[in-house]
Design an enzyme around this catalytic site. Structure first.
Site, PDB file in Angstrom:
ATOM      1  CE  LYS A 149     107.824  -3.579  43.411  1.00  0.00           C
ATOM      2  NZ  LYS A 149     106.457  -3.149  43.335  1.00  0.00           N
TER       3      LYS A 149
ATOM      4  CE  LYS B  84     108.678  -7.356  37.288  1.00  0.00           C
ATOM      5  NZ  LYS B  84     107.951  -7.461  38.588  1.00  0.00           N
TER       6      LYS B  84
ATOM      7  CE  LYS C  59     104.316  -0.385  38.026  1.00  0.00           C
ATOM      8  NZ  LYS C  59     102.714  -0.742  38.143  1.00  0.00           N
TER       9      LYS C  59
HETATM   10  P1  TYM Z   1     101.563  -4.159  39.261  1.00  0.00           P
HETATM   11  O1  TYM Z   1     100.593  -2.656  39.060  1.00  0.00           O
HETATM   12  O2  TYM Z   1     102.889  -4.083  39.416  1.00  0.00           O
HETATM   13  O3  TYM Z   1     101.203  -4.896  37.667  1.00  0.00           O
HETATM   14  C1  TYM Z   1      99.761  -4.801  37.105  1.00  0.00           C
HETATM   15  C2  TYM Z   1      99.752  -6.238  36.593  1.00  0.00           C
HETATM   16  O4  TYM Z   1     100.664  -6.293  35.284  1.00  0.00           O
HETATM   17  C3  TYM Z   1     101.477  -7.621  35.912  1.00  0.00           C
HETATM   18  N1  TYM Z   1     102.841  -7.196  35.161  1.00  0.00           N
HETATM   19  C4  TYM Z   1     103.479  -8.218  34.189  1.00  0.00           C
HETATM   20  N2  TYM Z   1     102.805  -9.490  33.607  1.00  0.00           N
HETATM   21  C5  TYM Z   1     103.990  -9.712  32.680  1.00  0.00           C
HETATM   22  N3  TYM Z   1     105.034  -9.399  32.431  1.00  0.00           N
HETATM   23  C6  TYM Z   1     105.878  -8.196  33.044  1.00  0.00           C
HETATM   24  N4  TYM Z   1     106.858  -7.749  32.970  1.00  0.00           N
HETATM   25  C7  TYM Z   1     104.827  -7.522  34.119  1.00  0.00           C
HETATM   26  N5  TYM Z   1     104.887  -6.613  34.954  1.00  0.00           N
HETATM   27  C8  TYM Z   1     103.690  -6.307  35.569  1.00  0.00           C
HETATM   28  C9  TYM Z   1     101.328  -7.819  37.259  1.00  0.00           C
HETATM   29  O5  TYM Z   1     101.820  -9.408  37.420  1.00  0.00           O
HETATM   30  C10 TYM Z   1      99.992  -7.635  37.680  1.00  0.00           C
HETATM   31  O6  TYM Z   1      99.098  -8.630  37.309  1.00  0.00           O
HETATM   32  N6  TYM Z   1     100.228  -5.858  43.650  1.00  0.00           N
HETATM   33  C11 TYM Z   1      99.895  -5.912  42.441  1.00  0.00           C
HETATM   34  C12 TYM Z   1      98.331  -4.943  42.100  1.00  0.00           C
HETATM   35  C13 TYM Z   1      97.191  -5.320  43.052  1.00  0.00           C
HETATM   36  C14 TYM Z   1      96.459  -6.516  42.499  1.00  0.00           C
HETATM   37  C15 TYM Z   1      95.529  -6.636  43.725  1.00  0.00           C
HETATM   38  C16 TYM Z   1      96.314  -7.617  41.623  1.00  0.00           C
HETATM   39  C17 TYM Z   1      96.946  -4.897  44.044  1.00  0.00           C
HETATM   40  N7  TYM Z   1      95.796  -5.488  44.694  1.00  0.00           N
HETATM   41  C18 TYM Z   1      94.673  -7.506  43.698  1.00  0.00           C
HETATM   42  C19 TYM Z   1      95.436  -8.589  41.867  1.00  0.00           C
HETATM   43  C20 TYM Z   1      94.557  -8.399  42.801  1.00  0.00           C
HETATM   44  C21 TYM Z   1     100.802  -5.059  41.530  1.00  0.00           C
HETATM   45  O7  TYM Z   1     101.625  -4.306  42.050  1.00  0.00           O
HETATM   46  O8  TYM Z   1     100.876  -5.142  40.057  1.00  0.00           O
END
Ligand code: TYM
Length: 333
Positions: A114, A198, A201
């Protein structure tokens, strides 16, 4: 015994099919097992690690909540809240920052991706973000954390932080060491334009992803335009070697149909690509367009969303403030 589930999604707009298949779909399945207690968080403190427009952020918090509800997360069964409403997250994050080691954070590959080439210009928040994520999880004594594959390393860090806190302060088992729940297949959905990237967004091309707010026509158009290759549909899973785009599309089909990849390969072997794409487009539209319709409905009048977030934050506050109080006592405050 039931599981204590915690997971979060960033309100940074463009929630997509990857978020749904990798995470949100599983949130709903876990919630529907009565033995589990589930907490699902709109992690707005995480979103500001990169610059956000305040008005857009405000809308995205509501939209992410609408995605949760439209996908089937039920506020009567799960706690749904936004992170910034519960101050214990920021407090615990500071405490855990003093436990986590620089060397651990320096290994985080997502920061490297990132921050890109110009690391010096990345926010400190982006660098320490996995510590806030550990705080989120540990405050709720979560035993299991459903996430996509890209969050695996952050979860390992949460485990290390919990263990070090327990050992530094001689309080075995005080912070529960969480287990990641990452599906064996379909935990990494790829871009529709490049099977090695991947689905994300932040991809500048909207054709690279199915947004959860896309309507039926948009979904069908995007699947039609998805990249494939010049070979025929495979008849065995080893026929997918070096064919990441085809593997991804078959994976999306299998996951939304709750079947194995092998079964979807069998279903389409001998077909031509356009038949497969038509069936896939139909299936994605069937699963996603009701969600997108419901999101739009919920966003027309947001009092329900506001109410759900308020009630959820009160419940979350109850749990998290107790835990952080205990943490402070252990530390000697
Ligand atoms: P975030 O907001 O980027 O994504 C949310 C969830 O979606 C999953 N994900 C994917 N899974 C499969 N294929 C993809 N292309 C894909 N893109 C995103 C992510 O793995 C995630 O599960 N840091 C985390 C949010 C967070 C969190 C937490 C998660 C903050 N605190 C505590 C679990 C526990 C994040 O940025 O996810």
């Amino acid at each position: 015994m039931g599981k204590k589930i915690f997971s979060g999604v960033q309100p940074s707009g463009n929630l997509h099919l990857g978020n749904y298949i990798g995470a949100i779909k599983n949130f709903v399945e876990l919630q529907n097992n009565k033995e589990n207690s589930c907490v699902y968080c709109v992690v707005d403190l995480h979103a500001i690690t990169v610059k956000q427009d305040p008005n857009i952020l405000k809308n995205n918090i509501k939209e992410t909540t609408a995605v949760f509800l439209a996908s089937g997360i039920d506020p009567n069964k799960s706690i749904i809240f936004n992170q910034s409403e519960v101050s214990a997250h920021a407090e615990a994050s500071w405490i855990l920052s003093c436990v986590a080691r620089m060397g651990w954070l320096n290994r985080m590959t997502q920061f490297k991706e990132k921050a890109g080439k110009d690391k010096e210009k990345a926010s400190i928040g982006l660098y320490v973000y996995p510590i806030l994520m550990a705080a989120d999880i540990l405050l709720y004594d979560a035993t299991h954390v459903p996430v996509g594959e890209d969050q695996k390393q952050h979860l390992e860090l949460s485990r290390d932080i919990a263990q070090k806190f327990n050992s530094d302060y001689s309080c075995p088992n005080f912070l529960k060491v969480p287990e990641p729940l990452i599906q064996k297949s379909f935990s990494r959905i790829m871009s529709l334009k490049d099977g090695k990237k991947k689905m994300s967004k932040s991809d500048p091309s909207d054709l690279s992803r199915i947004n959860l707010t896309d309507n039926k026509d948009e979904i069908i158009n995007k699947i039609k335009k998805a990249k494939t290759d010049n070979f025929s549909m495979p008849d065995k899973s080893n026929g997918l070697d070096k064919r990441p785009e085809v593997e991804n599309l078959l994976g999306i089909y299998a996951s939304l149909n709750n079947q194995s990849l092998e079964n979807s390969i069998k279903e389409f072997s001998g077909n031509n690509f356009s038949d497969f794409k038509n069936k896939l487009a139909e299936l994605v539209a069937e699963k996603i367009s009701p969600i997108s319709k419901e999101i739009n409905k919920l966003l027309k009048e947001t009092t329900l969303i506001d109410k759900i977030l308020l009630e959820g934050s009160e419940k979350a506050q109850d749990i998290a403030s107790k835990k952080v109080k205990e943490m402070k006592k252990i530390i000697g405050f």
